[in-house]
Structures are given as structure tokens and as C-alpha cells.
Design a protein around this motif. Structure first.
Motif, PDB file in Angstrom:
ATOM      1  N   GLY A 231       0.896  -1.139  -0.129  1.00 55.41           N
ATOM      2  CA  GLY A 231      -0.031   0.121   0.000  1.00 55.41           C
ATOM      3  C   GLY A 231       1.028   1.186   0.075  1.00 55.41           C
ATOM      4  N   THR A 232       0.088   2.349   0.415  1.00 53.41           N
ATOM      5  CA  THR A 232       0.771   3.740   0.215  1.00 53.41           C
ATOM      6  C   THR A 232       0.706   4.215   1.659  1.00 53.41           C
ATOM      7  OG1 THR A 232      -1.475   4.434  -0.535  1.00 53.41           O
ATOM      8  CG2 THR A 232       0.339   4.071  -2.245  1.00 53.41           C
ATOM      9  N   GLY A 233       1.300   3.812   2.813  1.00 49.87           N
ATOM     10  CA  GLY A 233       1.010   4.214   4.013  1.00 49.87           C
ATOM     11  C   GLY A 233       2.244   5.046   4.504  1.00 49.87           C
ATOM     12  N   ASP A 234       2.380   5.186   5.928  1.00 47.76           N
ATOM     13  CA  ASP A 234       3.485   5.999   6.542  1.00 47.76           C
ATOM     14  C   ASP A 234       4.792   5.576   6.227  1.00 47.76           C
ATOM     15  OD1 ASP A 234       1.511   7.913   8.123  1.00 47.76           O
ATOM     16  OD2 ASP A 234       0.765   5.882   9.196  1.00 47.76           O
ATOM     17  N   ILE A 235       4.801   4.126   6.194  1.00 55.34           N
ATOM     18  CA  ILE A 235       6.358   3.872   6.052  1.00 55.34           C
ATOM     19  C   ILE A 235       6.799   4.379   4.753  1.00 55.34           C
ATOM     20  CG2 ILE A 235       7.871   1.853   5.617  1.00 55.34           C
ATOM     21  CD1 ILE A 235       7.187   2.086   8.406  1.00 55.34           C
ATOM     22  N   ALA A 236       6.167   4.456   3.508  1.00 56.04           N
ATOM     23  CA  ALA A 236       6.643   4.783   2.398  1.00 56.04           C
ATOM     24  C   ALA A 236       7.005   6.255   2.289  1.00 56.04           C
ATOM     25  CB  ALA A 236       5.617   4.516   1.334  1.00 56.04           C
ATOM     26  N   LEU A 237       6.066   7.064   3.331  1.00 55.09           N
ATOM     27  CA  LEU A 237       6.368   8.597   3.220  1.00 55.09           C
ATOM     28  C   LEU A 237       7.793   8.657   4.325  1.00 55.09           C
ATOM     29  CD1 LEU A 237       3.123   9.930   4.118  1.00 55.09           C
ATOM     30  CD2 LEU A 237       4.249  10.136   2.102  1.00 55.09           C
ATOM     31  N   HIS A 238       7.796   7.868   5.352  1.00 56.52           N
ATOM     32  CA  HIS A 238       8.844   7.982   6.343  1.00 56.52           C
ATOM     33  C   HIS A 238      10.254   7.707   5.363  1.00 56.52           C
ATOM     34  CE1 HIS A 238       7.172   9.205   9.703  1.00 56.52           C
ATOM     35  NE2 HIS A 238       6.630   7.921   9.752  1.00 56.52           N
ATOM     36  N   VAL A 239      10.204   6.660   4.290  1.00 56.97           N
ATOM     37  CA  VAL A 239      11.372   6.245   3.620  1.00 56.97           C
ATOM     38  C   VAL A 239      11.675   7.326   2.669  1.00 56.97           C
ATOM     39  CG1 VAL A 239      12.271   4.929   1.542  1.00 56.97           C
ATOM     40  CG2 VAL A 239      11.022   3.669   3.560  1.00 56.97           C
ATOM     41  N   HIS A 240      10.590   7.950   2.080  1.00 56.21           N
ATOM     42  CA  HIS A 240      10.953   9.465   1.320  1.00 56.21           C
ATOM     43  C   HIS A 240      11.586  10.342   2.020  1.00 56.21           C
ATOM     44  CE1 HIS A 240      10.618  12.687  -1.313  1.00 56.21           C
ATOM     45  NE2 HIS A 240       9.928  13.381  -0.461  1.00 56.21           N
ATOM     46  N   GLN A 241      11.460  10.461   3.345  1.00 55.69           N
ATOM     47  CA  GLN A 241      12.077  11.736   4.216  1.00 55.69           C
ATOM     48  C   GLN A 241      13.423  11.118   4.439  1.00 55.69           C
ATOM     49  OE1 GLN A 241       9.191  11.509   7.320  1.00 55.69           O
ATOM     50  NE2 GLN A 241       7.480  13.024   6.018  1.00 55.69           N
ATOM     51  N   LYS A 242      13.686  10.034   4.862  1.00 56.24           N
ATOM     52  CA  LYS A 242      15.003   9.709   5.407  1.00 56.24           C
ATOM     53  C   LYS A 242      15.974   9.269   4.122  1.00 56.24           C
ATOM     54  CE  LYS A 242      12.611   8.286   9.726  1.00 56.24           C
ATOM     55  NZ  LYS A 242      12.909   9.667  10.415  1.00 56.24           N
ATOM     56  N   ILE A 243      15.321   8.584   3.272  1.00 56.72           N
ATOM     57  CA  ILE A 243      16.025   8.102   2.125  1.00 56.72           C
ATOM     58  C   ILE A 243      15.447   8.853   0.759  1.00 56.72           C
ATOM     59  CG2 ILE A 243      17.384   5.886   1.495  1.00 56.72           C
ATOM     60  CD1 ILE A 243      16.085   4.561   3.647  1.00 56.72           C
ATOM     61  N   PRO A 244      15.701  10.041   0.662  1.00 55.43           N
ATOM     62  CA  PRO A 244      15.151  10.317  -0.802  1.00 55.43           C
ATOM     63  C   PRO A 244      15.594  10.052  -1.979  1.00 55.43           C
ATOM     64  CG  PRO A 244      16.554  12.036   0.353  1.00 55.43           C
ATOM     65  CD  PRO A 244      16.440  11.094   1.337  1.00 55.43           C
ATOM     66  N   HIS A 245      16.773   9.145  -1.921  1.00 55.63           N
ATOM     67  CA  HIS A 245      17.631   8.639  -3.126  1.00 55.63           C
ATOM     68  C   HIS A 245      17.198   7.329  -3.207  1.00 55.63           C
ATOM     69  CE1 HIS A 245      20.169   8.287   0.476  1.00 55.63           C
ATOM     70  NE2 HIS A 245      20.745   7.340  -0.018  1.00 55.63           N
ATOM     71  N   CYS A 246      16.263   6.839  -2.441  1.00 52.47           N
ATOM     72  CA  CYS A 246      16.083   5.217  -2.883  1.00 52.47           C
ATOM     73  C   CYS A 246      15.320   4.949  -3.872  1.00 52.47           C
ATOM     74  CB  CYS A 246      15.025   4.912  -1.513  1.00 52.47           C
ATOM     75  SG  CYS A 246      14.623   3.296  -1.413  1.00 52.47           S
ATOM     76  N   ALA A 247      15.705   3.980  -4.663  1.00 47.10           N
ATOM     77  CA  ALA A 247      15.079   3.433  -5.833  1.00 47.10           C
ATOM     78  C   ALA A 247      14.080   2.361  -5.482  1.00 47.10           C
ATOM     79  CB  ALA A 247      15.897   2.711  -6.749  1.00 47.10           C
ATOM     80  N   GLU A 248      13.077   1.905  -6.550  1.00 52.31           N
ATOM     81  CA  GLU A 248      11.944   1.073  -6.091  1.00 52.31           C
ATOM     82  C   GLU A 248      11.832   0.016  -6.975  1.00 52.31           C
ATOM     83  OE1 GLU A 248       8.060   2.515  -4.479  1.00 52.31           O
ATOM     84  OE2 GLU A 248       9.131   3.928  -3.295  1.00 52.31           O
ATOM     85  N   ILE A 249      11.209  -1.184  -6.627  1.00 52.71           N
ATOM     86  CA  ILE A 249      10.757  -2.185  -7.409  1.00 52.71           C
ATOM     87  C   ILE A 249       9.341  -2.341  -7.099  1.00 52.71           C
ATOM     88  CG2 ILE A 249      10.933  -4.725  -7.948  1.00 52.71           C
ATOM     89  CD1 ILE A 249      14.028  -4.370  -7.486  1.00 52.71           C
ATOM     90  N   ILE A 250       8.475  -2.435  -8.061  1.00 56.96           N
ATOM     91  CA  ILE A 250       6.992  -2.831  -7.809  1.00 56.96           C
ATOM     92  C   ILE A 250       6.850  -4.156  -8.007  1.00 56.96           C
ATOM     93  CG2 ILE A 250       4.676  -1.982  -8.120  1.00 56.96           C
ATOM     94  CD1 ILE A 250       6.467   0.182  -7.024  1.00 56.96           C
ATOM     95  N   VAL A 251       6.179  -5.114  -6.955  1.00 52.11           N
ATOM     96  CA  VAL A 251       5.831  -6.479  -7.220  1.00 52.11           C
ATOM     97  C   VAL A 251       4.237  -6.605  -7.483  1.00 52.11           C
ATOM     98  CG1 VAL A 251       5.717  -8.566  -6.139  1.00 52.11           C
ATOM     99  CG2 VAL A 251       7.727  -7.067  -5.917  1.00 52.11           C
ATOM    100  N   THR A 252       3.810  -7.283  -8.289  1.00 51.95           N
ATOM    101  CA  THR A 252       2.401  -7.734  -8.528  1.00 51.95           C
ATOM    102  C   THR A 252       2.429  -8.928  -8.844  1.00 51.95           C
ATOM    103  OG1 THR A 252       0.521  -6.782  -9.879  1.00 51.95           O
ATOM    104  CG2 THR A 252       2.464  -6.869 -11.050  1.00 51.95           C
TER     105      THR A 252
END
Length: 378
Positions: A231-252
């Protein structure tokens, strides 16, 4: 036991709102030491019982480590304006220096060379943790040093998948990640007794991520994978705040419902300016061992359509397998794929793609920086 020893024992505990130590901003009061028994008061301005309990437990745990046997923590609720006055009087706001920031979180320092990769999904049950673990192992087999943060607070599963059950501390009371086949791992599971549910709100989730980044004694590494909650909850926001250079892989999965909600996770990554490395489609099909026919149990095209929608690439399609045929050793880790198996080979290729993408990105950034420097000098 002296008062100064008590203050030193709890000096590392931070107030989430200000980000400063409780002791430093004057929120610890009325310390009374009698033999090996300690009583103290913690000032808060919230009626949130969960936060009160969490902060009380933090103090008790720290004092227990300092060999205090009898502990009484009184919570005193004061008005917000009074709380603000206490904090502002004790500590005027000032930015952290570069050196201080790096000291708090060495792996976030540019000099650390750590590449952060978050593994996200729109919904649970699509195999996000399986992808995280096997990608990490594939990177490790390629000669890279790899760590995993199991940030799926409400559905942590990686330690169980890998047969891990404990965490230890160094002499300086820093958390030491558990190792498995060369991987470093930290998870909320290590700190929750008896598989109890975690009932935390947004600020507590941020505190958890900060702890995993700042207070864990990580060994040097090349890649850090973060298994996000669905989902799109708080942890994803915290990752952006603390690790703005983080890349992502989307699993489906190929199912249209899974890919539809996964698109939201991808859209959030774009909104937060995180680079999407690509889409991994799990449970793509089951292949008949006798005739080699593929059976598409959850439909088709979900991963392809999601990649097109997010304007990225489909990195891998991972089939469902027979555990008896493809599980790695030991037999009780059916989610870990041996490199000689079909799925193991898929993850080996996935790791190569990820390393190439991130390497190309670093080269492009270096070229852009050199070009800009040349223009300035001219």
C-alpha cells in the motif's frame, strides 16, 4: 546507582516530535534513586495511551540494561504550550552539521556507497518478501554486500522465511543485525515477543525506521533492500523523508486487481521522486513438468500493463513452482530459491539487471556533474 548513571542510561531515547533526547530537552524530571530502585517522571502533552506505553517501555528497557531492578516511570500530562516552552527553553533549534548527521546514520552518508532499493506492492500476498529475499541473495552471490530492512511492520515474515529467531547487542548497546548466508537483516519481528500483533501509529513507524537506520551496527555494504508494507502508508513516506535517493521495485501478480492497486504504489513512488527500477510479476504461471504447458492461474498481462502504465520495464516474470522440486536447502526454507533452479536463475538475471541500471545511473550522474562543472569553469 547515581542520578548521573540513570541519565546516561536513557540519554539515547529520543522525543519523536522534536527529534531530540528526552534528557536534553528537559522532559525527564524528579529522578529519585534508592539503592537499586529508580523512580522518575516523564512529561508528555498527549493523551495517546499507545505512545505513553511505548515511551514508558523504552525507559524501562534502557534502565533494565543498566542493571536497575526496580523501576517506576510516572507519566505526567501537561498542556501543549507548557511542553513547547520547556523544550524551547532547554534547546534552541539548530541544524545538524554534516559530521553529526553522518555520525547518526553512517549508511545514509554519500561516502558509504550504499544503494537503497525499496520493494513495494499495492496489496499483500503477492510475494513481495519472497522477491526481497531472493533478490538480496542473488546480489550477494554476485559478490555484493547486502542488507535487508524488514519494514513490513504489520506483516513481517522475512525472519521466519530464513529461520531466524533472535538478535543480539554489542557492548555499546547498538543492535547487531542477524546474518543469513552473508546477508545482514533487521526486522520488527526480532523485538515482538510470541508473534504478537504490532499496534503502532504513524510516529511510531517513523521511530522504528529511524532506529533501524541509526542504531543498528551495520557492516559495510553495497545494497540495502527495504521490504515495505503493502500500500501507500506511513512507512513509504518515512522512507522518502529519510532516504530520498531510494529506488523502488514494484511487485504484482498477473491478476488485474493486484496490478491495479500496485499502480498506486508506483504512482506514490513517482510522486515522491523515487526512481522506479521496474516491475516484477510474481506467480505468473505454473508450468506442467510433464508436457511443459504453462497454466496462467491468475490471468495474464498484469505485469506488462502495470509496467506500461508506470512507464517502466517488466524486469521478471516468476512462475509458481513445486516446493519439492525447486526449494533450496534447508528444506524448511521453501521461499529461498537455489541458484541452480529455474526461479533461482530468474533472480540471478534480475540482480544483474538491477546492478546494471544502478551502475548506469551513477555513470549518468557523474557525467552530468562533470558537464556542469565544465560549463561553470568555462
Amino acid at each position: 546507582m547515581e542520578k548521573e548513571q540513570i541519565l546516561r542510561a536513557i540519554a539515547h531515547i529520543l522525543d519523536e516530535e522534536s527529534g531530540k533526547p528526552l534528557v536534553q530537552i528537559g522532559l525527564i524530571r524528579d529522578i529519585l534513586v534508592t539503592g537499586n530502585h529508580v523512580a522518575l517522571t516523564l512529561l508528555l502533552h498527549t493523551e495517546d495511551v499507545l505512545k505513553q506505553t511505548y515511551m514508558r517501555n523504552e525507559i524501562i528497557e534502557a534502565l533494565n540494561k543498566a542493571a536497575v531492578s526496580g523501576i517506576h516511570v510516572r507519566i505526567k500530562i501537561i498542556p501543549k504550550d507548557e511542553w513547547d516552552k520547556i523544550v524551547s527553553n532547554r534547546l534552541a533549534p539548530r541544524p545538524l552539521s554534516k559530521a553529526s548527521s553522518e555520525a547518526l546514520s553512517p549508511i545514509l552518508s554519500p561516502e558509504s556507497g550504499v544503494q537503497f532499493i525499496a520493494v513495494a506492492s499495492g496489496k499483500g500476498g503477492v510475494g513481495k518478501s519472497t522477491v526481497t529475499v531472493n533478490l538480496a541473495l542473488a546480489l550477494q552471490r554476485s559478490g555484493k554486500r547486502v542488507g535487508i530492512i524488514d519494514a513490513d511492520v504489520y506483516g513481517f515474515s522475512i525472519p521466519d522465511m530464513l529461520g531466524m529467531d533472535k538478535v543480539s547487542l554489542t557492548n555499546k548497546s547498538r543492535i547487531v543485525p542477524v546474518e543469513f548466508m552473508g546477508l545482514q537483516l533487521i526486522s520488527t519481528d526480532f523485538f515482538v515477543p510470541d508473534n504478537n500483533p504490532v499496534v503502532w501509529r504513524g510516529p511510531m513507524l517513523g521511530k522504528m525506521l529511524s532506529t533501524f537506520l541509526n542504531e543498528v551496527a551495520w557492516s559495510p555494504m553495497d545494497y540495502m533492500l527495504i521490504d515495505l508494507p503493502p500500500g501507500t502508508g506511513d512507512i513509504a513516506l518515512h522512507v522518502h523523508q529519510k532516504i530520498p535517493h531510494c529506488a523502488e521495485i514494484i511487485v504484482t501478480t498477473p491478476h488485474t486487481a493486484a496490478s491495479h492497486v500496485a499502480a498506486r504504489a508506483g504512482a506514490m513512488a513517482k510522486q515522491l521522486k523515487h526512481r522506479i527500477l521496474g516491475v516484477v510479476e510474481n506467480m505468473s504461471y505454473f508450468q506442467d513438468a510433464d508436457q511443459g504447458k504453462k497454466h496462467y492461474l491468475f490471468g495474464r498481462m498484469g505485469g506488462i500493463q502495470l509496467a506500461e502504465e508506470l512507464q517502466t520495464k517488466l524486469l521478471a516474470q516468476i512462475p509458481m513452482i513445486s516446493v519439492e522440486a525447486d526449494a533450496s536447502e534447508p528444506a524448511d526454507s521453501p521461499s529461498v530459491f537455489h541458484p541452480d533452479t529455474r526461479n533461482g536463475a530468474i533472480f540471478t538475471d534480475l540482480a544483474k539487471q538491477i546492478m546494471q541500471q544502478l551502475s548506469d545511473s551513477e555513470s549518468d550522474s557523474a557525467s552530468a556533474s562533470n558537464s556542469a562543472s565544465g560549463q561553470i569553469n568555462n
